[in-house]
Each structure stands twice: as structure tokens, then as C-alpha cells.
Scaffold this motif. Sequence first.
Motif, PDB file in Angstrom:
ATOM      1  N   LYS A 296       0.934  -1.164  -0.049  1.00  0.00           N
ATOM      2  CA  LYS A 296      -0.011   0.137  -0.045  1.00  0.00           C
ATOM      3  C   LYS A 296       0.893   1.355   0.052  1.00  0.00           C
ATOM      4  O   LYS A 296       0.545   2.367  -0.647  1.00  0.00           O
ATOM      5  CB  LYS A 296      -0.958  -0.016   1.149  1.00  0.00           C
ATOM      6  N   GLN A 301      -2.491   1.676  -3.485  1.00  0.00           N
ATOM      7  CA  GLN A 301      -3.488   0.782  -3.076  1.00  0.00           C
ATOM      8  C   GLN A 301      -3.308  -0.651  -2.936  1.00  0.00           C
ATOM      9  O   GLN A 301      -2.189  -1.058  -2.903  1.00  0.00           O
ATOM     10  CB  GLN A 301      -4.137   0.779  -4.818  1.00  0.00           C
ATOM     11  N   SER A 302      -4.134  -1.484  -2.287  1.00  0.00           N
ATOM     12  CA  SER A 302      -3.754  -2.550  -1.916  1.00  0.00           C
ATOM     13  C   SER A 302      -3.848  -3.673  -2.947  1.00  0.00           C
ATOM     14  O   SER A 302      -4.060  -3.427  -4.244  1.00  0.00           O
ATOM     15  CB  SER A 302      -4.947  -3.066  -1.109  1.00  0.00           C
TER      16      SER A 302
END
Length: 340
Positions: A296, A301-302
Motif C-alpha cells: 500500500k 492501493q492494496s
Amino acid sequence: MNPSTIPSSRFSTQQFDIWRESIAVVFDVERLSGDAETTFNASVDAFQLGDMVVTNADLGGQRYVRSSARVRRDGMDHFVLNLYRTGGWRAQTPRGEFEGRAGQVSVLDLSCELVSDEPNCSLVALFLPRSLVEDRLPNLGALHGGAPSGPYAALLAEYLGLLARRLPTLPAGDEQALSRATCEMLTACLAPSLANLEAARPGLELVLQRRAKRFVEAHLHSAKLSTDAICNAVGVSRRTLYRLFDQEGGVLRYIQSRRLERIKTVLSDSRETRRISEVAAEFGFLRSDHFARAFKQQYGQSARDIRALTTQYAEAGAEISPVRPSEGQGFDDWIRALHA
């Protein structure tokens, strides 16, 4: 693909988002101002020439970007030589601004920052690993963003144009010989321009750094990848190695960044079905919380978001049917292979 000829693939789309996903292996791209509402086309015929990839392309106008963060993150250090049959480029690099036109060959060093605005064009691109030419042309990066000049540069343009025309009909088995011949031609045609560049420098430490990066890239899966292993492979002291990676935030940070990038590449493959934790563990991330936090932080973002986006693009690709070879590999896959 005809098995009796040099390995090739074809990619074609009118959807800029699909093109952006494909070229993302090398560049971040965006539409040029004023082109957002116009029809976009991208058509690329690619040929695997030993350790090189040659593409013959017709492309809509766009801006190509390799930011400092992108350069640090993906570790790619290929050279790209572009012969513009139509169109041209206007590039901004750390060394200044450069502009070129149809008939010229531009030189890009993917280990350096770049912003290049290019209108609709037809071009031949030669992607080659740095290791193929760094001993013969150690200062080739001094041409980054610009173009060689003089009669030898014109000869190089003619050679690349002829190569692109001939590749579709050349027999399989000639790839390595053609790769060697192309290296010889590059050396003969580019050395005169480099000899006249005051900015050229021996770049010994750059060569050592790139060798270290190639070792890291080849051992990202290994639990034994360490500073000592890199020092032994490259033949430098720890102190020298730390200095080589000072701009990267340190050796260990660079290794982690490259592992995260490889994981992102794996998760961006719609054919990959393993659990995210399994992929992360393959690259040394045994704690899920550590991996999730690091991923992250690097991408904003994951990993789950990346996988969801991959599924979305795969579904869109199936609907608009961009042309790809039946074997499932295209020029973007080959360039990833060159990097790996």
C-alpha cells in the motif's frame, strides 16, 4: 504466428485504456491535450530477435512518462531505439529538452527520467538489454532523449527500417545471428556520435550498479538474496555497494521495491489464480500485515485492488477483443522477460 519464421505477435486496439495497460510494462502514458475526444488507434507487430525485441507500430498521439519514482520502482534499464517513419518527438530529460522528426532515430535510456510528447506516428522500436551493449557503448546513455547525428546515424535509420521490413519473412533459427549483427551495426553507427559528446563519461559505477541490479532481479525468489551475496557476485565491498544504491534509498529498500513490483506483475496476470498471500510468500513476504503495509505504501492501493482491476481489464479485453497471438504472449510479455 508462423512457426517457420521468427517468433512474432500482434496487438491491436482502439481503446486507450487497453493500450495503456499493455505499454505500462515500460511507460506511463496519457493522451495529448486536445486529443482526448479523437479516436485512438494502436497497432503493434512485435518480433523476438534473440535477446532483443523489435516492434513495428502505428500509434495515436500520446505522452510517454518515466518519472523518477517509476525509474526507482521498476528497475528497468533497457535501451530503446525508435526510428520514426512519420511523426516525431519532443522530450524532456534531466539533461535538457530534445526534439526530433521523421527519419531520425531517438535513443532512450529507461534507467533515466523522461517525458516525451509524440503525435500520431509510425515507428520501428528496438528494445535491448543494457548488458548487450554496455561493454561496447558504455556511454550510450549520454544520448538519452536525443538522436545521433551524421552519416552513420542515417545508415542506422536505414538499417532499422530494412530490418523491420524483412523480419516477417525471415526464417526461424536466425534470431541470434541477427541479434549479433544488429549489435555490431549499433556499435559502428553510434560510436562516432558518442565520441563527440562532451557529456559522455566512463560510468564505471553505473556499470557496477546495473550488474548488481541484474543479480537482484535474477534472485528475487531466493531467501539467500543479501548484501553479501550481491557483493560477492559483483565483486565490490559493502561500502561500495551501499554507495551504489544510495540514490535508491539503500540496498534492502531496493530489493523490497523490486519484489513488490514483481508481485504486482504476477497479480496483474488474469491467468494467476493463487491466493495473494501465496504469491507474496514466494517473494519473501511471510507476514501478511508487513506485505499489505509495504504494498500500500509503494502503490497507494492494496494488492486486492490490483487484482480487482486486473479482472476488470480482462473482462473489457474480452469484450473488445484486442488482437493477441493464440499462444497468449505479446510484446509486453517479451519485454518483461528481457527485464527478468
